[in-house]
Write a protein that holds these residues in place. Structure first.
Motif, PDB file in Angstrom:
ATOM      1  N   GLY A  86       0.814  -1.211   0.000  1.00 48.83           N
ATOM      2  CA  GLY A  86       0.000   0.000   0.000  1.00 48.83           C
ATOM      3  C   GLY A  86       0.845   1.257   0.000  1.00 48.83           C
ATOM      4  N   LEU A  87       1.928   1.247   0.766  1.00 48.92           N
ATOM      5  CA  LEU A  87       2.824   2.407   0.780  1.00 48.92           C
ATOM      6  C   LEU A  87       3.471   2.607  -0.580  1.00 48.92           C
ATOM      7  N   MET A  88       3.837   1.507  -1.244  1.00 44.02           N
ATOM      8  CA  MET A  88       4.455   1.640  -2.563  1.00 44.02           C
ATOM      9  C   MET A  88       3.462   2.195  -3.581  1.00 44.02           C
ATOM     10  N   LYS A  89       2.211   1.773  -3.492  1.00 44.74           N
ATOM     11  CA  LYS A  89       1.185   2.348  -4.371  1.00 44.74           C
ATOM     12  C   LYS A  89       1.051   3.848  -4.135  1.00 44.74           C
ATOM     13  N   MET A  90       0.984   4.222  -2.849  1.00 44.84           N
ATOM     14  CA  MET A  90       0.834   5.639  -2.516  1.00 44.84           C
ATOM     15  C   MET A  90       2.035   6.440  -3.004  1.00 44.84           C
ATOM     16  N   LYS A  91       3.239   5.857  -2.863  1.00 46.34           N
ATOM     17  CA  LYS A  91       4.430   6.575  -3.335  1.00 46.34           C
ATOM     18  C   LYS A  91       4.381   6.775  -4.846  1.00 46.34           C
ATOM     19  N   GLY A  92       3.928   5.741  -5.586  1.00 41.94           N
ATOM     20  CA  GLY A  92       3.804   5.889  -7.034  1.00 41.94           C
ATOM     21  C   GLY A  92       2.824   6.989  -7.420  1.00 41.94           C
ATOM     22  N   VAL A  93       1.725   7.087  -6.673  1.00 47.48           N
ATOM     23  CA  VAL A  93       0.749   8.149  -6.938  1.00 47.48           C
ATOM     24  C   VAL A  93       1.362   9.515  -6.675  1.00 47.48           C
ATOM     25  N   TYR A  94       2.092   9.642  -5.567  1.00 49.40           N
ATOM     26  CA  TYR A  94       2.728  10.927  -5.235  1.00 49.40           C
ATOM     27  C   TYR A  94       3.790  11.308  -6.251  1.00 49.40           C
ATOM     28  N   GLU A  95       4.559  10.314  -6.749  1.00 51.21           N
ATOM     29  CA  GLU A  95       5.577  10.622  -7.754  1.00 51.21           C
ATOM     30  C   GLU A  95       4.944  11.096  -9.050  1.00 51.21           C
ATOM     31  N   ALA A  96       3.808  10.518  -9.419  1.00 57.53           N
ATOM     32  CA  ALA A  96       3.134  10.920 -10.660  1.00 57.53           C
ATOM     33  C   ALA A  96       2.388  12.237 -10.487  1.00 57.53           C
ATOM     34  N   ASN A  97       1.838  12.464  -9.310  1.00 57.45           N
ATOM     35  CA  ASN A  97       1.074  13.692  -9.042  1.00 57.45           C
ATOM     36  C   ASN A  97       1.635  14.356  -7.786  1.00 57.45           C
ATOM     37  N   PRO A  98       2.671  15.175  -7.930  1.00 54.41           N
ATOM     38  CA  PRO A  98       3.286  15.812  -6.736  1.00 54.41           C
ATOM     39  C   PRO A  98       2.309  16.672  -5.954  1.00 54.41           C
ATOM     40  N   SER A  99       1.239  17.135  -6.606  1.00 53.48           N
ATOM     41  CA  SER A  99       0.278  17.973  -5.886  1.00 53.48           C
ATOM     42  C   SER A  99      -0.473  17.203  -4.807  1.00 53.48           C
ATOM     43  N   MET A 100      -0.507  15.882  -4.927  1.00 58.83           N
ATOM     44  CA  MET A 100      -1.227  15.075  -3.949  1.00 58.83           C
ATOM     45  C   MET A 100      -0.400  14.796  -2.705  1.00 58.83           C
ATOM     46  N   GLY A 101       0.923  14.902  -2.793  1.00 61.63           N
ATOM     47  CA  GLY A 101       1.748  14.664  -1.620  1.00 61.63           C
ATOM     48  C   GLY A 101       3.206  14.515  -2.001  1.00 61.63           C
TER      49      GLY A 101
END
Length: 589
Positions: free
Chosen positions: A377-392
């Motif tokens: 789950g953390l790796m998924k969240m990190k991938g989302v943040y890397e693709a969309n820096p505005s999210m985190g």
């Protein structure tokens, strides 16, 4: 038979009778209310009884025997039985008491209205009779005065001594009184006719209608009492099948009791694994004093002071004997409490030590599965943040990933250690290690990776999480789409996993061979979805889809905006954006 014709003169008695009938209906409502209270109280006491005798979590180990399991099942059925009595009380409350209360109020209002109309009609008739009586008295008075006036005139006319003026005066008085008498007579006749008409209408039309309405009201009351009594029985009868099911469940639970299986379970639970002691050698006292005395008898290597008269259990630990196997109680002196002081449980008998080691390995495997799911789950969240820096900020996840990898490494080492202990108990031979491949702890690893969506082996997962930061820094791997899960989910286009196949390997160890397991079963679909927009798969782990294409849902959106799906024709699996699909079966997509 009608009250209006048969009881035309019983207004007061009918008024009292209808009042008593409504009071009886209200009393029946109170009876049903008290019945509901009894049902609720009985259900409450049953639930309290079940709660009192339901085994606590600390006593679950003693409730593994078939009588105890049957007793626990009986407690569950008894709880359901209490629920049925609550259903009876609830339905009586809603269907009977509520209707009785409304009916009593409506009948009281309707009875009051009818009696007021009847009283008004009787008052009108009485007033008309009084008016007739006054007209009759006036007529009687005028008639007597007219007779006296006529007599006076005749006397005056016959008296020769009176003047003609006196005679004429008496004539005029006679004429006036006769006229008044005639007027009062006509008034009396009119009032008599009116009274007779009103009286006839009162006793034959008006009051019969009132009595008829009161009769219908009373019959309605009686009919509703009948219906309420029948409905009360129906409410209770409807739960009889469920009550019978609860009782059948108790009987079925009793049939599950198996004395032979319980006997084997007791053997498995308390078996120490030691061999019985051999023959005690004869001590020849005639020998010289210089001859060494034979050693005291031991039980398979146990210290002499640890042997009791009854068997293999230490007398220093077992202070007293309690109920037989502590089936319905808590026995804290049993063998399961041993081994708490040593990490490898070496102070336990062999068989008990093996069981405790297997339990410990299964516990570690469960922790590894939980930690792996959290890491993914953390790796998924990190991938989302890397693709969309505005999210985190992805770096906020880096520390948690490192901690998760560290925890997984510790758990892996601990698992390897306890597996070594288990191999030591079983002899440590290669044959035993091959036999361990089918034990619950190894199967647990297989189940773990199957539940994680067909990911690579634990070794692959650990190395991937440990090197996540370096991979993202060097950008040597294929760039993922915004929020696309990494190949840890076993998508169809991942080279590490086959279609619907989970690849699992045991943790690395220096002395244990690498063993691989394959699960050829496809994950069951959780629903279906339809593509709202076309999607081009530009990242690893995702699959393309066409507008309107029907897909099977394999894994729900875990909060990262992606849903795992499978094609129905070629069984290809992968991730697609959740906002691009519409769920047609599962609503929480």
């Amino acid at each position: 038979m009608s009250w209006g014709t048969e009881l035309w003169d019983q207004y007061e008695n009918l008024s009292l009778h209808t009042q008593k009938g409504i009071d009886f209906l209200e009393k029946y409502g109170h009876f049903i209310r008290d019945r509901c209270d009894i049902e609720k109280e009985y259900a409450t006491k049953l639930r309290k009884l079940v709660k009192t005798y339901t085994p606590k979590k600390k006593d679950e180990e003693d409730y593994q025997y078939s009588p105890c399991k049957a007793f626990k099942s009986a407690m569950q059925e008894l709880s359901d039985l209490a629920g049925q009595h609550e259903v009876i009380a609830e339905n009586l409350q809603q269907d009977v008491i509520r209707e009785v209360t409304i009916l009593v109020k409506d009948m009281k209002d309707e009875r009051k209205k009818h009696l007021q109309e009847g009283a008004k009609m009787m008052t009108l008739l009485n007033n008309q009779i009084l008016t007739l009586e006054r007209a009759r008295k006036n007529y009687e008075k005028a008639f007597k005065e007219a007779e006296r006036a006529i007599d006076n005139f005749h006397k005056a006319d016959a008296d020769l001594n009176l003047s003609r003026a006196e005679v004429e005066k008496q004539r005029m008085n006679m004429t006036q009184k006769s006229q008044q008498c005639e007027e009062t007579k006509n008034e009396y006749a009119n009032q008599l006719q009116r009274t007779n008409d009103l009286q006839h209408q009162h006793y034959h039309i008006l009051m019969p209608d009132v009595f008829r309405l009161l009769q219908e009201l009373d019959e309605k009351r009686i009919k509703n009492i009948k219906n309420f009594m029948i409905h009360s029985v129906d409410v209770e009868r409807k739960v009889f099948p469920i009550i019978n099911q609860c009782l059948d469940g108790i009987v079925n639970a009793a049939h599950q009791i198996n004395e032979k299986e319980d006997t084997l379970m007791v053997i498995e639970r308390y078996k120490s694994g030691y061999q019985p002691p051999g023959d005690i050698p004869f001590e020849d006292l005639s020998r010289t004093d210089s001859a060494p005395a034979p050693p005291p008898p031991t039980i398979s290597g146990l210290r002499p002071e640890a042997v009791t008269v009854k068997g293999t259990m230490s007398a220093g630990r077992l202070k007293k004997r309690v109920g037989l196997f502590a089936i319905f109680g808590s026995n804290k002196n049993n063998l399961s409490s041993y081994g708490d002081n040593k990490e490898d449980f070496s102070d336990l008998p062999p068989n008990q030590r093996k069981k405790r080691l297997q339990m410990k390995i299964e516990e570690i495997l469960a922790k590894i599965q939980q930690e792996t799911a959290a890491r993914d789950g953390l790796m998924k969240m990190k991938g989302v943040y890397e693709a969309n820096p505005s999210m985190g900020d992805p770096m906020t996840i880096e520390g948690q990933l490192n901690a998760s990898s560290h925890n997984l490494e510790k758990l892996r080492l601990e698992l390897h250690k306890y597996q070594g202990f288990l191999e030591e108990v079983e002899g440590g031979s290669p044959a035993n290690r091959r036999h361990n491949a089918g034990t619950p702890q190894h199967n647990g690893i297989q189940r773990q990776h199957r539940n994680s969506g067909g990911s690579g082996g634990e070794e692959e997962s650990l190395s991937r999480s440990a090197s996540d930061s370096s991979v993202s820094a060097n950008h040597n791997h294929k760039q993922s789409a915004p929020g696309t899960p990494l190949p840890a989910h076993g998508c169809s286009d991942s080279p590490e996993s086959g279609l619907g196949t989970s690849h699992t390997s045991l943790p690395d160890s220096d002395d244990a061979p690498h063993t691989e397991y394959y699960d050829g079963e496809l994950l069951p679909p959780l629903g279906t979805c339809r593509a709202l927009y076309p999607f081009e798969a530009t990242s690893e782990g995702s699959i393309p889809m066409n507008d309107g294409e029907e897909l099977l849902i394999i894994e729900h959106d875990q909060g990262d905006g992606w849903t795992r799906v499978r094609r129905q024709n070629d069984l290809e699996e992968g991730f697609v954006p959740t906002s691009y699909i519409e769920c047609t079966v599962i609503s929480n997509c």
